[in-house]
Motif scaffolding. Structure first.
Motif, PDB file in Angstrom:
ATOM      1  N   ALA A 170      18.510  39.127  -5.205  1.00  0.00           N
ATOM      2  CA  ALA A 170      17.884  39.500  -3.932  1.00  0.00           C
ATOM      3  C   ALA A 170      16.427  39.060  -3.899  1.00  0.00           C
ATOM      4  CB  ALA A 170      17.992  41.003  -3.712  1.00  0.00           C
ATOM      5  N   ASN A 171      15.698  39.320  -4.969  1.00  0.00           N
ATOM      6  CA  ASN A 171      14.279  38.943  -5.008  1.00  0.00           C
ATOM      7  C   ASN A 171      14.099  37.441  -4.905  1.00  0.00           C
ATOM      8  OD1 ASN A 171      13.441  41.603  -5.208  1.00  0.00           O
ATOM      9  ND2 ASN A 171      13.376  41.584  -7.451  1.00  0.00           N
ATOM     10  N   TYR A 172      14.982  36.691  -5.564  1.00  0.00           N
ATOM     11  CA  TYR A 172      14.886  35.235  -5.462  1.00  0.00           C
ATOM     12  C   TYR A 172      15.148  34.790  -4.021  1.00  0.00           C
ATOM     13  CZ  TYR A 172      15.988  30.318  -5.681  1.00  0.00           C
ATOM     14  OH  TYR A 172      16.004  28.971  -5.425  1.00  0.00           O
ATOM     15  N   ALA A 173      16.182  35.339  -3.384  1.00  0.00           N
ATOM     16  CA  ALA A 173      16.508  34.952  -2.009  1.00  0.00           C
ATOM     17  C   ALA A 173      15.366  35.291  -1.056  1.00  0.00           C
ATOM     18  CB  ALA A 173      17.793  35.642  -1.561  1.00  0.00           C
ATOM     19  N   LEU A 174      14.738  36.430  -1.251  1.00  0.00           N
ATOM     20  CA  LEU A 174      13.657  36.840  -0.357  1.00  0.00           C
ATOM     21  C   LEU A 174      12.453  35.911  -0.451  1.00  0.00           C
ATOM     22  CD1 LEU A 174      13.736  40.728  -0.706  1.00  0.00           C
ATOM     23  CD2 LEU A 174      14.746  39.302   1.068  1.00  0.00           C
ATOM     24  N   GLY A 175      12.255  35.287  -1.604  1.00  0.00           N
ATOM     25  CA  GLY A 175      11.112  34.400  -1.763  1.00  0.00           C
ATOM     26  C   GLY A 175      11.452  32.930  -1.664  1.00  0.00           C
ATOM     27  N   SER A 176      12.693  32.609  -1.319  1.00  0.00           N
ATOM     28  CA  SER A 176      13.143  31.225  -1.335  1.00  0.00           C
ATOM     29  C   SER A 176      13.217  30.621   0.056  1.00  0.00           C
ATOM     30  CB  SER A 176      14.530  31.133  -1.996  1.00  0.00           C
ATOM     31  OG  SER A 176      15.121  29.883  -1.764  1.00  0.00           O
ATOM     32  N   SER A 177      12.532  29.513   0.265  1.00  0.00           N
ATOM     33  CA  SER A 177      12.632  28.806   1.550  1.00  0.00           C
ATOM     34  C   SER A 177      14.048  28.300   1.784  1.00  0.00           C
ATOM     35  CB  SER A 177      11.652  27.632   1.574  1.00  0.00           C
ATOM     36  OG  SER A 177      10.321  28.086   1.524  1.00  0.00           O
ATOM     37  N   SER A 178      14.739  27.907   0.721  1.00  0.00           N
ATOM     38  CA  SER A 178      16.119  27.428   0.853  1.00  0.00           C
ATOM     39  C   SER A 178      17.031  28.528   1.370  1.00  0.00           C
ATOM     40  CB  SER A 178      16.637  26.912  -0.495  1.00  0.00           C
ATOM     41  OG  SER A 178      15.935  25.769  -0.909  1.00  0.00           O
ATOM     42  N   ALA A 179      16.826  29.748   0.855  1.00  0.00           N
ATOM     43  CA  ALA A 179      17.634  30.876   1.316  1.00  0.00           C
ATOM     44  C   ALA A 179      17.365  31.174   2.783  1.00  0.00           C
ATOM     45  CB  ALA A 179      17.346  32.111   0.463  1.00  0.00           C
ATOM     46  N   HIS A 180      16.086  31.183   3.160  1.00  0.00           N
ATOM     47  CA  HIS A 180      15.740  31.455   4.557  1.00  0.00           C
ATOM     48  C   HIS A 180      16.293  30.356   5.462  1.00  0.00           C
ATOM     49  CE1 HIS A 180      11.964  33.362   2.546  1.00  0.00           C
ATOM     50  NE2 HIS A 180      13.053  34.082   2.351  1.00  0.00           N
ATOM     51  N   ARG A 181      16.184  29.103   5.008  1.00  0.00           N
ATOM     52  CA  ARG A 181      16.655  27.976   5.805  1.00  0.00           C
ATOM     53  C   ARG A 181      18.175  28.048   5.993  1.00  0.00           C
ATOM     54  NH1 ARG A 181      14.972  24.450   2.681  1.00  0.00           N
ATOM     55  NH2 ARG A 181      12.841  24.321   3.502  1.00  0.00           N
ATOM     56  N   ALA A 182      18.885  28.460   4.951  1.00  0.00           N
ATOM     57  CA  ALA A 182      20.343  28.568   5.054  1.00  0.00           C
ATOM     58  C   ALA A 182      20.739  29.608   6.086  1.00  0.00           C
ATOM     59  CB  ALA A 182      20.935  28.921   3.691  1.00  0.00           C
ATOM     60  N   PHE A 183      20.046  30.737   6.105  1.00  0.00           N
ATOM     61  CA  PHE A 183      20.340  31.786   7.086  1.00  0.00           C
ATOM     62  C   PHE A 183      20.046  31.282   8.494  1.00  0.00           C
ATOM     63  CE2 PHE A 183      19.213  35.529   9.630  1.00  0.00           C
ATOM     64  CZ  PHE A 183      20.313  36.342   9.407  1.00  0.00           C
ATOM     65  N   VAL A 184      18.896  30.623   8.670  1.00  0.00           N
ATOM     66  CA  VAL A 184      18.518  30.098   9.984  1.00  0.00           C
ATOM     67  C   VAL A 184      19.545  29.069  10.441  1.00  0.00           C
ATOM     68  CG1 VAL A 184      16.798  28.748  11.240  1.00  0.00           C
ATOM     69  CG2 VAL A 184      16.063  30.532   9.643  1.00  0.00           C
ATOM     70  N   ARG A 185      19.955  28.169   9.539  1.00  0.00           N
ATOM     71  CA  ARG A 185      20.914  27.130   9.901  1.00  0.00           C
ATOM     72  C   ARG A 185      22.234  27.727  10.374  1.00  0.00           C
ATOM     73  NH1 ARG A 185      21.477  25.105   5.299  1.00  0.00           N
ATOM     74  NH2 ARG A 185      19.909  23.452   5.415  1.00  0.00           N
ATOM     75  N   GLN A 186      22.741  28.716   9.639  1.00  0.00           N
ATOM     76  CA  GLN A 186      24.031  29.282  10.012  1.00  0.00           C
ATOM     77  C   GLN A 186      23.951  30.051  11.329  1.00  0.00           C
ATOM     78  OE1 GLN A 186      27.001  30.558   7.361  1.00  0.00           O
ATOM     79  NE2 GLN A 186      25.818  30.136   5.523  1.00  0.00           N
ATOM     80  N   LEU A 187      22.835  30.751  11.556  1.00  0.00           N
ATOM     81  CA  LEU A 187      22.691  31.454  12.827  1.00  0.00           C
ATOM     82  C   LEU A 187      22.548  30.454  13.975  1.00  0.00           C
ATOM     83  CD1 LEU A 187      22.529  34.113  14.336  1.00  0.00           C
ATOM     84  CD2 LEU A 187      20.063  34.169  13.891  1.00  0.00           C
ATOM     85  N   PHE A 188      21.846  29.357  13.752  1.00  0.00           N
ATOM     86  CA  PHE A 188      21.708  28.320  14.778  1.00  0.00           C
ATOM     87  C   PHE A 188      23.078  27.745  15.121  1.00  0.00           C
ATOM     88  CE2 PHE A 188      20.888  24.318  16.752  1.00  0.00           C
ATOM     89  CZ  PHE A 188      19.662  24.444  17.381  1.00  0.00           C
ATOM     90  N   HIS A 189      23.863  27.398  14.108  1.00  0.00           N
ATOM     91  CA  HIS A 189      25.189  26.838  14.350  1.00  0.00           C
ATOM     92  C   HIS A 189      26.070  27.802  15.140  1.00  0.00           C
ATOM     93  CE1 HIS A 189      24.955  23.885  10.681  1.00  0.00           C
ATOM     94  NE2 HIS A 189      24.257  23.473  11.731  1.00  0.00           N
ATOM     95  N   HIS A 190      26.057  29.064  14.754  1.00  0.00           N
ATOM     96  CA  HIS A 190      26.903  30.042  15.446  1.00  0.00           C
ATOM     97  C   HIS A 190      26.441  30.259  16.888  1.00  0.00           C
ATOM     98  CE1 HIS A 190      29.623  33.479  15.822  1.00  0.00           C
ATOM     99  NE2 HIS A 190      28.642  34.101  16.439  1.00  0.00           N
ATOM    100  N   THR A 191      25.136  30.217  17.098  1.00  0.00           N
ATOM    101  CA  THR A 191      24.586  30.494  18.423  1.00  0.00           C
ATOM    102  C   THR A 191      24.737  29.303  19.356  1.00  0.00           C
ATOM    103  OG1 THR A 191      22.953  32.000  17.444  1.00  0.00           O
ATOM    104  CG2 THR A 191      22.492  31.184  19.658  1.00  0.00           C
ATOM    105  N   VAL A 192      24.294  28.139  18.929  1.00  0.00           N
ATOM    106  CA  VAL A 192      24.218  26.961  19.798  1.00  0.00           C
ATOM    107  C   VAL A 192      25.459  26.080  19.697  1.00  0.00           C
ATOM    108  CG1 VAL A 192      22.794  24.950  20.369  1.00  0.00           C
ATOM    109  CG2 VAL A 192      21.708  27.045  19.573  1.00  0.00           C
TER     110      VAL A 192
END
Length: 800
Positions: free
Chosen positions: A722-744
């Motif tokens: 969890a701590n690694y994911a919270l500080g990782s740009s890759s983790a944040h980018r993956a979440f943003v990408r999946q939400l973008f795909h589902h939304t748009v």
């Protein structure tokens, strides 16, 4: 459908595909130009790549069928690529590309085609022409007819329950007091009694007494509960009525009962069941009628089994005392949407899909036919009936096309039918059918291909946030030119995010992100886990949704809570099973040791779904964490190897078995990441309970892996993940990408190469607010292509 109706879709599909081919050809020409060819030849890594990598990955990293199908692209840094290549490449000859060769080929791959910048340069991504997905079709039809059935999306309000009307007969003295020897019937007369109240749930046993507050004895009475029922998600709902008396249940239909058990077969309690498909995020009219006539006792219970849930009395939270308009739910079955890109998209056209849209259009036309007067605001015999029906047809087509009609379109889709049809009613049906089969309805972007204006903004907002078309308020804003600035668009988007339809769409996102399809088929060995049954899984699912909804729809809407929260929502059954007893059957928030629980990462519903029936599965858990939580790319295995527990030494722990299974160097290319993340959850058994022993040996949950930046990451349990994911740009980018795909439902680079990184930065800058991220995604799509995209607006700060 006639030839001329089909041709626009074909022309547009061909045009879109030809455009993609032109772009691809242009990219290849640029790539193969003299300057680029010279650069390839001169790069010291080019020769190494051609000798050692091209056979599996293709001459330009495009992939090779049956070897490595996927393009060679990702987010690793050059230093990370060097380590990865040195350790795992070439496949079958691991360790032969090291030192200077590994450094040169990594730099060459990164610059030529691997990095995001190289991908954008070589293969520019464009928005593709897509049809409505199944969910978008269903929601669009529901809101299209809902526009003319009255306001069905007003706020639900805080009061919960159904409005109850109780009535029955009471015996009262008749005239002068008669002698005792007179018959009781002659000494009294009947007086009708009635009162109303709001009941939270329908679960009553009246025995020989009437249900009114005075508990008057009565031989007969009748009860009626009415209001609305909220469907939290899309799917099949089973409704159940238990009673010994007569009942009728109406759901989303005021004329034909879903359950008709008005005739009582006898004094025993019976159970009547019937299922119905409902769309999530909507309230449906519901009425339950119940009567008692000379039976010795009376009872009634109204229960349901929601999608993936268990049978229970319908909760008060899902009931509203006010009525709603009937929702048009299309019963037609559609073929599944394409998910080859990892999210549902309307990219495939088949004979089955075309036939389904025809059947659905006929179904909708039949519903319109049954309600001509109500939908058009007229009545039979009225002198202006024909004119009002024509006006309804025009407004219907405009709503379906998501913009006003041009003169030519009005003539083609409306006027000609009223000129040629034998009756105005037939003209309306023809207009409805033609509109619903038109590419301008089925392919939303076709209606806006010539202009990026207010109407296109409105259409995109509705599609992104509701999987639907604009409601009356959004259409009004577009018609008045009030969707010109980012502030205006954001104001409408915030209103729409507060709508229950957005919550339902986000449920779909979390269902996909958390891979909940696995849980729907997960089973456990009854001998090892006798208490872990279907009801337990249903409770766990409810626990997960309570947690997700609480986080997402709180004022902070903090993604970090999703990942790191140290609590669960438990009821009595779950509390006992997971070692944290709670009183009562209501769900309560229960805190855990912060080192033992970390948000969705350790929720028992996910842990149970990412495990075998008897044992854990570090590989399944590790793949999930890699792709969905920490955002590390994994290639598909060249050979799928099944885990067969019986073939291992029975004294081994699960970790030892996985190490043995994946020790081959070709496997470790991915398992060097998968295994450490999966092992971090080995303190949780196959049903998500904390343990310290596996097969009578201490659990070993510590390991390390290299991330995309080449850093060595040590993990010892879920909190480290969890701590690694919270500080990782890759983790944040993956979440943003999946939400973008589902939304748009389009790739983010189609809206500009830096789109994903811009959204990630906005996400972090807004305190990882999920609602605000959804807002920014919707605005990115809605304003794309406008002549002057406005500036960023303030983040959402209020709870919808």
């Amino acid at each position: 459908m006639s030839r001329h109706q089909k041709s626009p879709v074909r022309r547009e599909s061909f045009r879109a595909r030809w455009g993609c081919l032109e772009l691809l050809s242009g990219a290849l020409l640029l790539w193969s130009g003299p300057a680029q060819a010279e650069a390839i030849t001169e790069h010291p890594g080019a020769k190494v790549y051609q000798q050692m990598c091209a056979d599996c990955h293709g001459g330009k990293g495009e992939g090779v069928a049956d070897k490595y199908d996927d393009p060679l692209a990702g987010n690793r840094s050059v230093s990370s690529l060097i380590k990865y290549i040195s350790k795992t490449m070439p496949e079958g000859k691991e360790g032969t590309c090291v030192g200077e060769d590994a450094e040169n080929v990594a730099a060459y791959i990164f610059d030529a085609f691997y990095s995001p910048a190289a991908q954008a340069r070589n293969n520019p991504v464009r928005e593709s022409l897509t049809r409505l997905t199944v969910a978008q079709y269903q929601n669009s039809v529901a809101d299209l007819l809902g526009r003319f059935r009255g306001e069905s999306h007003r706020p639900f309000g805080s009061e919960r329950g159904l409005k109850a009307r109780y009535s029955g007969k009471k015996r009262v003295p008749f005239g002068p007091q008669l002698p005792p020897e007179q018959d009781e019937e002659k000494r009294q007369k009947s007086e009708r009694m009635r009162y109303e109240q709001v009941d939270g749930q329908i679960s009553f046993k009246f025995e020989a007494e009437s249900p009114d507050p005075l508990q008057l004895r009565a031989e007969e009475f009748d009860l009626r509960w009415e209001g609305s029922i909220i469907a939290p998600e899309t799917g099949v709902y089973e409704f159940i009525v238990k009673t010994e008396n007569g009942v009728r249940l109406y759901v989303n239909n005021s004329k034909d009962p879903l359950i008709d058990a008005w005739v009582t077969p006898g004094p025993t309690v019976r159970e009547e069941k019937k299922s119905i498909f409902l769309l999530g995020g909507r309230a449906y009219p519901i009425t339950l009628e119940h009567f008692k006539y000379k039976e010795k006792s009376a009872s009634v219970e109204l229960l349901w089994k929601p999608p993936h849930g268990r049978v229970s009395v319908i909760p008060q939270a899902q009931l509203l005392p006010d009525g709603r308009a009937t929702v048009a739910v299309v019963a037609t079955t559609f073929p599944a949407d394409d998910r080859s890109d990892g999210y549902e998209r309307g990219t495939t056209i088949s004979k089955e899909w075309d036939q389904a849209t025809t059947r659905a259009a006929l179904e909708v036309a039949a519903q319109v036919e049954q309600q001509f007067d109500a939908l058009s605001g007229t009545k039979g015999g009225a002198p202006d009936r024909a004119e009002k029906l024509k006006d309804f047809a025009r407004r219907f087509v405009e709503a379906a096309f998501r913009r006003p009609l041009s003169d030519e379109q009005r003539l083609s889709f409306v006027d000609r039918h009223f000129e040629s049809a034998p009756t105005p009613e037939i003209a309306v049906k023809r207009a409805v059918l033609l509109a619903l089969k038109s590419p301008r309805f089925l392919y939303p972007e076709l209606a806006h291909e010539a202009t990026a204006d207010d109407w296109r903004v409105a259409a995109r907002l509705a599609a992104n946030l509701w999987d639907s078309l604009p409601d009356a308020q959004l259409a009004k804003a577009a018609g008045e030119g009030k969707l010109r600035t980012r502030e205006q668009i954001a104001s409408e988007a915030k209103r729409m995010i507060a709508d229950p339809r957005t919550k339902a769409k986000l449920h779909g996102f979390f269902h996909h992100w958390l891979e909940l399809e696995r849980a729907e088929t997960a089973t456990k060995d009854a001998k090892i886990f006798p208490e872990f049954d279907e009801a337990m899984m249903a409770d766990l699912r409810e626990s997960l949704w309570r947690f997700v909804d609480e986080v997402v729809w709180s004022e902070g809407s903090d993604y970090r809570q999703l990942i790191a929260a140290d609590y669960l929502w438990l009821n009595g059954r779950l509390g006992k099973f997971y070692g944290h007893p709670v009183e009562g059957e209501k769900f309560q928030r229960v805190g855990f040791d912060p080192q033992q629980r970390a948000g969705v990462i350790t929720h028992p519903y996910l842990l149970a779904s990412l495990a075998y029936s008897r044992t854990t599965s570090p590989i399944h858990r590790g793949v999930f964490l890699s792709r969905n939580i920490v955002g590390l790319a994994l290639k598909n295995p060249s050979v799928a190897v099944a885990f067969e527990d019986a073939k291992f030494d029975p004294t081994l722990t699960m970790r030892e078995k996985v190490v043995e299974l994946t020790k081959n160097a070709s496997c470790m290319g991915c398992h060097s990441t998968i295994n450490p993340l999966g092992f971090s959850l080995e303190n949780f058994d196959a049903v998500g309970r904390w343990r310290t022993q596996d097969n009578n040996k201490p659990v070993h949950a510590t390991d390390e892996f290299n991330d995309d930046d080449g850093r060595m990451i040590v993990v010892n349990g879920p909190k480290d993940v969890a701590n690694y994911a919270l500080g990782s740009s890759s983790a944040h980018r993956a979440f943003v990408r999946q939400l973008f795909h589902h939304t748009v439902k389009q790739p983010a680079p189609a809206f500009g190469e830096p789109t994903l990184e811009t959204l990630r930065e906005q996400f972090a800058g807004a305190g990882f607010n999920i609602q605000n991220l959804l807002l920014e995604i919707a605005l990115t799509s809605a304003t794309h292509g406008l002549s002057a995209p406005p500036q960023k607006v303030a983040q959402i700060s209020t709870t919808p």
